[in-house]
Design an enzyme around this catalytic site. Sequence first.
Site, PDB file in Angstrom:
ATOM      1  N   TYR A 231       0.826  -1.211   0.000  1.00 32.47           N
ATOM      2  CA  TYR A 231       0.000   0.000   0.000  1.00 32.47           C
ATOM      3  C   TYR A 231       0.861   1.261   0.000  1.00 32.47           C
ATOM      4  O   TYR A 231       0.723   2.124  -0.877  1.00 32.47           O
ATOM      5  CB  TYR A 231      -0.933  -0.019   1.212  1.00 32.47           C
ATOM      6  CG  TYR A 231      -1.742   1.243   1.380  1.00 32.47           C
ATOM      7  CD1 TYR A 231      -2.811   1.526   0.529  1.00 32.47           C
ATOM      8  CD2 TYR A 231      -1.444   2.157   2.384  1.00 32.47           C
ATOM      9  CE1 TYR A 231      -3.553   2.686   0.675  1.00 32.47           C
ATOM     10  CE2 TYR A 231      -2.186   3.316   2.541  1.00 32.47           C
ATOM     11  CZ  TYR A 231      -3.238   3.577   1.687  1.00 32.47           C
ATOM     12  OH  TYR A 231      -3.965   4.733   1.839  1.00 32.47           O
TER      13      TYR A 231
ATOM     14  N   LYS B  15       1.871   4.024  -3.058  1.00 26.13           N
ATOM     15  CA  LYS B  15       1.585   5.442  -2.824  1.00 26.13           C
ATOM     16  C   LYS B  15       2.841   6.284  -3.049  1.00 26.13           C
ATOM     17  O   LYS B  15       2.787   7.373  -3.641  1.00 26.13           O
ATOM     18  CB  LYS B  15       1.063   5.654  -1.403  1.00 26.13           C
ATOM     19  CG  LYS B  15      -0.318   5.079  -1.139  1.00 26.13           C
ATOM     20  CD  LYS B  15      -1.410   5.868  -1.823  1.00 26.13           C
ATOM     21  CE  LYS B  15      -2.787   5.411  -1.406  1.00 26.13           C
ATOM     22  NZ  LYS B  15      -3.873   6.158  -2.075  1.00 26.13           N
TER      23      LYS B  15
END
Length: 336
Positions: free
Chosen positions: A82, A86
């Site tokens: 994740y 990002k």
Amino acid sequence: MLWYSFTAYVSGEKTGLILENSYSMGETLNGVSGLDINFEKNVIEQKLNELRLLGASDKDITQAMKDLGIQRARLYGWPNTYVFTKAMGEMLVGEFKANMATIILRPTIITSTFKEPFPGWAEGVRTIDSLAIGYAKGKLTFFLGDVDSVVDLIPADMVVNAIIVAMVAHASNQPSETIYQVGSSMRNPIKYRSLQDFGYRYFSKKPWINKDGKAVIVGKIRVMDSMASFHRYMALRYLLPLKGLEFANTAFCHFFQGVCSDLNRKISFVTRLIDIYRPYLFFNAIFDDINTEKLRMAAKSSLAENDMFYFDPKCINWDDYFMNTHIPGIVKYIFK
């Protein structure tokens, strides 16, 4: 103008004061060179093709790709897929923004609304909400983490307001790149210990009623302040009994195979979950918000509707917010 919302946790497991700095293309957290986004895309495509050629099931493909994502993230210092993706997203924005005004918003852990559209509104289970649900329903018997570390929270409507004010502030579209970290650890910190206290007080007075119509009685939960204590607990409470059950299963011609498989699956799930969230449970950093504070000051001096677009965490009384807004909100909108 371009604006993007990522996450403050692109910082990975850094400690201390996390500045509102950008990531340059190919930059890594651990100094390992060779991060190339196109190469990462090729790695993904090759792995997918390989699994499909082998006739892997959708379930096996999903698990294998999750494992690959974590492997690639940790190669360069990020704890999970994740935050790794990002961070790469931020790199791409910086690379292709050209001469446009660019806003990157990095919220921390987003919680239910403070005021708008109404207090306590939430949608979807967030990290801390899953802990509250497990605790209220009597399924969470221990907490793993540093209860004296700061947990950085920010209500959803404050994040939205920060976005709106930032867009107004950069409306001239002058070439720039500004990063705004929107959180509370710098201005109004709260510790995990307080969250435990709020949960105990609330659900002691207003217990969850289970599907059988009985109130779930909550108590103080056991705190494990290290991964070593967690592994000891799992070994004594679950792994040793599982070994005994597996022995009995073999002795009785796999009579207990279903129970063994189910217990194995649950242990693996918990272990993987802890592995993913470990960096946040033992997070020891504060997010600097100098740019965000400048934005707040500018809004106060020039925005007529400043009171409408609030996003100052100092106005939050955490005790009142959790006891009268957040926990009642997640009970109403998320608990099932």
